[in-house]
Design a protein around this motif. Sequence first.
Motif, PDB file in Angstrom:
ATOM      1  N   ASP A  24       6.687  -1.142   4.864  1.00 25.60           N
ATOM      2  CA  ASP A  24       5.925  -1.858   5.851  1.00 25.60           C
ATOM      3  C   ASP A  24       5.800  -2.512   5.920  1.00 25.60           C
ATOM      4  O   ASP A  24       4.337  -2.869   5.539  1.00 25.60           O
ATOM      5  CB  ASP A  24       5.595  -0.121   6.412  1.00 25.60           C
ATOM      6  N   VAL A  48       4.194  -9.944  12.555  1.00 24.68           N
ATOM      7  CA  VAL A  48       5.381 -11.535  12.162  1.00 24.68           C
ATOM      8  C   VAL A  48       4.532 -12.509  12.664  1.00 24.68           C
ATOM      9  O   VAL A  48       5.097 -14.013  12.445  1.00 24.68           O
ATOM     10  CB  VAL A  48       6.265 -11.183  13.856  1.00 24.68           C
ATOM     11  N   ASP A  89       5.401  -4.904  12.223  1.00 22.69           N
ATOM     12  CA  ASP A  89       4.694  -4.686  13.159  1.00 22.69           C
ATOM     13  C   ASP A  89       4.196  -6.487  13.727  1.00 22.69           C
ATOM     14  O   ASP A  89       4.446  -7.664  12.695  1.00 22.69           O
ATOM     15  CB  ASP A  89       3.044  -4.587  13.801  1.00 22.69           C
ATOM     16  N   SER A  90       3.610  -6.237  14.612  1.00 17.45           N
ATOM     17  CA  SER A  90       3.214  -8.092  15.121  1.00 17.45           C
ATOM     18  C   SER A  90       2.443  -8.388  14.402  1.00 17.45           C
ATOM     19  O   SER A  90       2.957 -10.041  14.360  1.00 17.45           O
ATOM     20  CB  SER A  90       2.296  -8.022  16.406  1.00 17.45           C
ATOM     21  N   SER A  91       1.520  -7.993  13.510  1.00 19.48           N
ATOM     22  CA  SER A  91       0.581  -8.818  12.380  1.00 19.48           C
ATOM     23  C   SER A  91       1.475  -9.165  11.496  1.00 19.48           C
ATOM     24  O   SER A  91       1.560 -10.552  11.042  1.00 19.48           O
ATOM     25  CB  SER A  91      -0.400  -7.227  11.563  1.00 19.48           C
ATOM     26  N   ASP A 125       2.455  -3.920   7.727  1.00 21.21           N
ATOM     27  CA  ASP A 125       2.848  -4.139   8.777  1.00 21.21           C
ATOM     28  C   ASP A 125       0.663  -4.081   8.658  1.00 21.21           C
ATOM     29  O   ASP A 125       0.121  -4.763   8.100  1.00 21.21           O
ATOM     30  CB  ASP A 125       1.696  -2.124   9.302  1.00 21.21           C
ATOM     31  N   LEU A 126       0.226  -3.691   9.524  1.00 24.13           N
ATOM     32  CA  LEU A 126      -1.903  -4.239   9.756  1.00 24.13           C
ATOM     33  C   LEU A 126      -2.318  -3.923   7.921  1.00 24.13           C
ATOM     34  O   LEU A 126      -3.429  -4.888   8.353  1.00 24.13           O
ATOM     35  CB  LEU A 126      -2.250  -4.252  10.822  1.00 24.13           C
ATOM     36  N   SER A 127      -1.873  -2.808   7.474  1.00 22.98           N
ATOM     37  CA  SER A 127      -3.174  -2.386   6.369  1.00 22.98           C
ATOM     38  C   SER A 127      -2.747  -3.378   5.124  1.00 22.98           C
ATOM     39  O   SER A 127      -3.449  -3.177   4.808  1.00 22.98           O
ATOM     40  CB  SER A 127      -2.201  -1.196   6.085  1.00 22.98           C
ATOM     41  N   TYR A 183       9.688  -2.294   8.533  1.00 23.16           N
ATOM     42  CA  TYR A 183       9.366  -1.758   9.581  1.00 23.16           C
ATOM     43  C   TYR A 183       8.299  -3.022   9.717  1.00 23.16           C
ATOM     44  O   TYR A 183       7.647  -3.612   7.768  1.00 23.16           O
ATOM     45  CB  TYR A 183       8.466  -1.039   9.398  1.00 23.16           C
TER      46      TYR A 183
END
Lengths: 574, 110
Positions: free
Chosen positions: B19, B57, B53-55, B21-23, B51
Amino acid sequence: MSSTANVYALLAKGEAYSLEDQLELLADVTQSFAESLEIEATLRNAIEKFMQYLDAEAASIFLLDTDTVADNPDLVCRACAGPVDISGLRLPGDTGIIGKTITSRCCQIVRDVSKDPDFAKQVDADTGFVTRSILCTPLIVRQKCIGALELINKRGGDGLFDDQDRHLLGALASSAALAIHNARMADRLVEQERMRKELELAREIQMDLLPAPGRDGFPVVGMNVPAREVSGDFYDFLRRDDGLIYFSLADVSGKGMNAALLMAKVSSLLHHLAREISDPGELLTRVNVELCESISHGMFVTIVAGFLDPASGRIDLANAGHQPPLLHHGDGSFEEIVATAPPLGVLAGCQFPVTTLKLNDSSLYLFTDGVTESLDENNRPLAVDGFIELVRAAEYGPAARRLQGIVAELRKPAVSQRDDITLMVIETDGDRRPDAMKTQQIFALHFRAEPERLGPVRALVKRAAQSFGCNETLADKLVIAVNEACMNVIQHAYHGDGSGEVSLEVRTNGTQVIFRLEDQADPIDLKCVQPRDLDELRPGGLGVHFIREIMDHCEMGHLEKRRGNYLEMRKAID
Amino acid sequence: MQYNSRNAGTYAVLDLKGDVDLSCSPDARKQILQCLEAGRHLLIDLSAVSYIDSSGVASLVEGYQTAKKKNLRFGLVGVSSAAMGVLQLARLDKVFPIHASVEERMSADG
C-alpha cells in the motif's frame, strides 16, 4: 490686521475697492463656503460681508423652496442683513425683481424702483423699509437656478449700483450657489444615512417578532431572509398550554415599510388568537374580518396557518391564497397540499376550509414565492420543481441544518434573490432523518488522526462494502473515497500533527451507503475545499476530486453542538 | 509499503510494493527524487502495488515533472489494476508513459 480685515476697514472709510480687494473678498467668502456645511450660518455671514463690501443698506438671499413641488415654487428668504430681518419671508416664486431675476436668469440692476413696474411694493409696505435701488443676481448651479442674491440701496457715491458691483456680485453668487448645492447634497446624505439606520432598527424589531428557534427536536423550524432591510414575509409558531403547536407562514403583498407594518399587525393578531382558537379556518376567518376593515387599499396577505398535535402527528391547516405546502414523504415522494381560499384582506365574508393530514414520517414544507421565484443562473425561476430538487439534495440531517442548506443554495451568487425568502419545515421530530427508520449502521469507529491508521480503516470499509453486496470495483472505489476523506482530516483539519480523533460511521438505507466522518478540529474554511482542475498537472489537490468523482452526494459543514467538522458521503448501491 | 531499487540497462528501476499511502508516500517520494537527483533514467514498477492514494500519485507526478526538467526518461511499468484505477480517476493514465514491463519499455525506447 489681516488683509481681509483690511478690505473691510477700507470700505468702512468709503474708499473705492480695487481688483485685489475684490479677489480678496472672493477668496475669503469661497473659503468660508468650502469649510462649512452649516449653510444657514455661512450664508448669514456671507451676506453681511457682501452688504458691507458692496456698500448696500440691505442684502438678502432668496432660495426657491425645494419642498414645494409646484411648477412655480415659492421663494424663501434664507439669510439677510440690514435694518429689517426678513429671514423666513415666503413670497410667490414670480414676485418682484427677484422673481424676474430667476425667470430671466439674468442679473437685474434697478436704479429707481418707483419706476419699475416689476418691483413688489408689498414687502416695503409690510416692513416699513424704503427701497430705492436694487442689484439682484441669480444663483445658478449646474444650469439650474436655485434662487437669487439681492442687494438694496447703494449707500456711497451716487446711490446707484454699477457694472462693477454687478460683476462682483455675479462672482460671489456663483460661489454661494455651489456652497448651497454642496450643503444640500450633504444634507441628503445625512438623511439617507438616518433612513438607513431607521430601516436597520425596523429590521431588528421585525426579526424580534419572529419566534426564537425551538429546542433541539422541536417539530417546527423556520427561516427568513429579507430581500430588503425589512420584509413582508413572516412565520410564527408557539406551543400552547394544551400541547398543540400553532404555526403560520405568510407573505404580505408589496415589500418595504408598509408591508412590514402590516406583517407586524397580522402576526401579532394571529399569535394572540392562536392561543384561544384551535381551528385554523376560524382563526383565518377572524383575522380576515379584522383586516378587511382596516387594510389599505390593494394590500393583502397570503398565509398558511395550522396546528400540529405533536403526539399524533395530526396537522390541521388552512390556506388563504398561499403557495400549496409540500409534503415530503418518508419514501422520498412529494405531495402538494392544495387548498384554496382567497388571501386575507380581500373578501370579508369568506370561509377558509381546513385540511387535515397525518405527518407520520414525512416533513411538511411551507415557503413563500420568494423561494420559487428565485432565478437560477439561466434567469429561469426555480419553481416548485427546483425547490423539490433542493429539498431532495438536503434530505438528511436536523431540520434547521437542512433549511440552512436550502437557503445557502438560494443565496448562491448565481441565484438572484428577488423577494423575501421564508421557509418552514414541520416534522414530528425536528431532528430526525426521513430515512432514519430504514438506515442501518454497518459500523462505527474512532481512530487517531494518524496516517498509520488508514490501512486498517481501508480494510474495514472494503469488508463493509462487500457485506452489502458491492462488487469489487465499487468496493475499491468506496475505499479510495473514504481513504481520501480521512487523509484530508489528518492533513488539513488536524494539520498532520496526529493529535485529534476521527470518527467514521457507515450506514445503509438499502439503496445507498452513507459514510459520515466527524472530527474535533477547528472549523475549516469550507470554501477552500474544492476539487482542482485536472488539466493542470501538479502533485497535490487530487483527494477532493476523487471523492466527488466516486460519490453521488457529498455534504460537509461544521458540527453544531461541538467543535468539529463533518463530511457525509453517499453512494447508490445495487 | 516496501521498495527495492535495481538497474536495468540505463534505467534505475524502483519497485514499489504493498500500500502506497500517506504513511509511506514521503518515503516513496524520497526514493524517486534520489534516483533522479543521481541523474538516472527512472522506471517505477507498480505491479505489486495493492493500493495507492492521492499522496502516492502526487509523488509520481513530482517524479515525472522532475525528470522532465532534468531531461531524464521516466515511466511506469506493470501498473497493477488497483494503481491503474486511481491513475484513471486522476486522468493521469494518459499523461504518464506506461508500459507492461521494463523490457517492453526498453524495446520501445529502441
